[in-house]
Structures are given as C-alpha cells and as structure tokens.
Design a protein around this motif. Structure first.
Motif, short mmCIF file in Angstrom:
data_model
loop_
_atom_site.label_atom_id
_atom_site.label_comp_id
_atom_site.label_asym_id
_atom_site.label_seq_id
_atom_site.Cartn_x
_atom_site.Cartn_y
_atom_site.Cartn_z
N GLU A 70 0.84 -1.21 0.00
CA GLU A 70 0.00 0.00 0.00
C GLU A 70 0.87 1.25 0.00
N ARG A 71 1.91 1.23 0.81
CA ARG A 71 2.83 2.36 0.91
C ARG A 71 3.45 2.67 -0.46
N ARG A 72 3.98 1.61 -1.10
CA ARG A 72 4.63 1.78 -2.40
C ARG A 72 3.64 2.28 -3.45
N GLU A 73 2.47 1.63 -3.51
CA GLU A 73 1.50 1.99 -4.55
C GLU A 73 0.96 3.41 -4.37
N SER A 74 0.70 3.82 -3.13
CA SER A 74 0.19 5.17 -2.92
C SER A 74 1.28 6.22 -3.18
N LEU A 75 2.52 5.87 -2.87
CA LEU A 75 3.65 6.76 -3.18
C LEU A 75 3.79 6.96 -4.69
N LEU A 76 3.74 5.87 -5.43
CA LEU A 76 3.86 5.96 -6.90
C LEU A 76 2.66 6.69 -7.50
N ALA A 77 1.47 6.46 -6.94
CA ALA A 77 0.28 7.16 -7.43
C ALA A 77 0.41 8.66 -7.20
N ALA A 78 1.05 9.06 -6.10
CA ALA A 78 1.24 10.49 -5.83
C ALA A 78 2.06 11.15 -6.93
N VAL A 79 2.99 10.41 -7.51
CA VAL A 79 3.81 10.94 -8.61
C VAL A 79 3.06 10.85 -9.93
N ARG A 80 2.55 9.67 -10.24
CA ARG A 80 1.98 9.42 -11.57
C ARG A 80 0.60 10.03 -11.78
N ARG A 81 -0.17 10.19 -10.70
CA ARG A 81 -1.55 10.67 -10.85
C ARG A 81 -1.76 12.04 -10.24
N ARG A 82 -0.68 12.78 -10.11
CA ARG A 82 -0.83 14.10 -9.50
C ARG A 82 -1.61 15.02 -10.42
N PRO A 83 -2.31 16.00 -9.85
CA PRO A 83 -3.11 16.92 -10.68
C PRO A 83 -2.23 17.72 -11.63
N PRO A 84 -2.78 18.11 -12.76
CA PRO A 84 -2.01 18.94 -13.69
C PRO A 84 -1.55 20.22 -12.98
N LEU A 86 0.72 20.45 -10.69
CA LEU A 86 1.38 20.19 -9.42
C LEU A 86 2.74 19.58 -9.71
N SER A 87 3.79 20.21 -9.19
CA SER A 87 5.14 19.72 -9.47
C SER A 87 5.37 18.37 -8.82
N LEU A 88 6.36 17.67 -9.32
CA LEU A 88 6.74 16.37 -8.77
C LEU A 88 7.06 16.48 -7.28
N MET A 89 7.88 17.46 -6.90
CA MET A 89 8.28 17.60 -5.50
C MET A 89 7.10 18.04 -4.64
N ALA A 90 6.23 18.86 -5.17
CA ALA A 90 5.04 19.27 -4.41
C ALA A 90 4.14 18.07 -4.15
#
Length: 198
Positions: A70-84, A86-90
């Motif tokens: 869950e940790r890994r998948e939600s972390l990756l989703a934060a990067v891949r599915r971030r809103p238009p 929103l920067s990667l670091m944000a």
C-alpha cells in the motif's frame, strides 16, 4: 478437497494480519516492545506461532506493519496521478504530509501509534526499511517524469532523500515545519532557502 476462492482467502489473510497488528500494538503500548514476545502476540490474536510466521515472516518488528505494498502503490500514485500543474516535489511533499509524524491533527489513536513507532528503535528501523524498499520503483517513476534513466544518480538521490525523510525528521519538535524546510531545499537547492535573520 476444493481450495478456498482466492478472494475469500485474501480476506481471511487480511483479517488475520489486522488481528495480529492490533494485538501487537496493544501489547507494545501496555507492556513495552521489549517485554512482548512472539508467542504473546500470537496468543493475544488467538493463532499459533507458526501461523503467525506464515503471515508475518519478518518477525516481531514487522507485525504492526502491512507488507509495504500500500505504501509503495500510494507513493507511486502520488507521482503518476498528481493533478495537472502540481510539481513532482510538491506531490511528494503532499504525500509525506499525510503520513504519521507529519499529520497536523492525527487524532489520539494515530498519535499513539506514531509515537510508539518513533520511540521504539526496532519499529522505527523496520518502518525505514519499508520506505527504502520503495526506492527503485520511486526512482523509476521520477525518471519517467524527468526523462532520465532510473539509474541516473540524480533520480536515485531524489528518491533516497525523500524516502529518508520520515526517519530523519520524525522526532523534530515541529515535524511538519521540518518537512516543509527539507522539501524547499530539495525543490530549490540552497539558493531557494532563506537565511536566518541576523
């Protein structure tokens, strides 16, 4: 003899893991981590020690945690599915801000759990290992965003620095302010960090 459908088996396994995690957390809080043995946890969850090891092969320090998926998948989703926009670091800062020591108003149960983990060296180190297991997948996701190779040293450094944040900052007097300061450094480098007033 017919085997159980995989959905039923998965639900039973999840219930057993949850019962073990709840028993371990309760016992650790009541007696202290070092005073609780594997058998104590198994007995409290009403299962055998061999069954416990089938569900949690990494031992006592792993009982309170899930398998890290869950940790890994939600972390990756934060990067891949971030809103238009929103920067990667944000996006990574937002993700970390929603975890354990960085929650603004965690509630009493989460606060107890976070303090138990942060104040118990074995639990804290196991939590760190779960974060570090995410390094290669996170580096791959960051590399895709930046148009670099996953083994690029810059990409690997970003992944490692971000994943070390919970361990590094978890016991700061104001973890959320420390999180913001570190992400400001990661986003803008030293030039973007304000100097203290003299």
């Amino acid at each position: 003899m017919t085997s159980e459908p995989s959905g039923l088996r998965e639900r039973k396994n999840a219930r057993t893991r949850r019962a073990l995690a709840e028993a371990a957390e309760r016992l650790f809080l009541e007696k202290g981590y070092d005073q609780v043995g594997i058998k104590d946890i198994a007995d409290a969850a009403d299962i055998s020690v061999p069954t416990m090891f089938r569900h949690v092969p990494d031992g006592k320090e792993a009982v309170m945690f899930d398998d890290g998926v869950e940790r890994r998948e939600s972390l990756l989703a934060a990067v891949r599915r971030r809103p238009p926009g929103l920067s990667l670091m944000a996006a990574l800062r937002e993700f970390m801000a929603g975890r354990g020591p960085f929650l603004v108003d965690p509630g009493p149960e989460m606060l107890r759990r976070t303090e138990l983990i942060m104040n118990t060296p074995a639990l804290r180190e196991y939590s760190r290992r779960l974060w570090i297991r995410c390094e290669a997948p996170l580096a791959t996701a960051i590399a895709a965003e930046l148009g670099r190779e996953p083994d690029d040293v810059t990409v690997r450094a970003i992944a490692r620095y971000v994943l070390e944040i919970p361990q590094f900052l978890g016991d700061e007097p104001d973890p959320r302010a420390a999180l913001d300061a570190v992400f400001a450094l990661l986003e803008r480098g030293l030039d973007g960090v304000s100097r203290p007033a003299s």
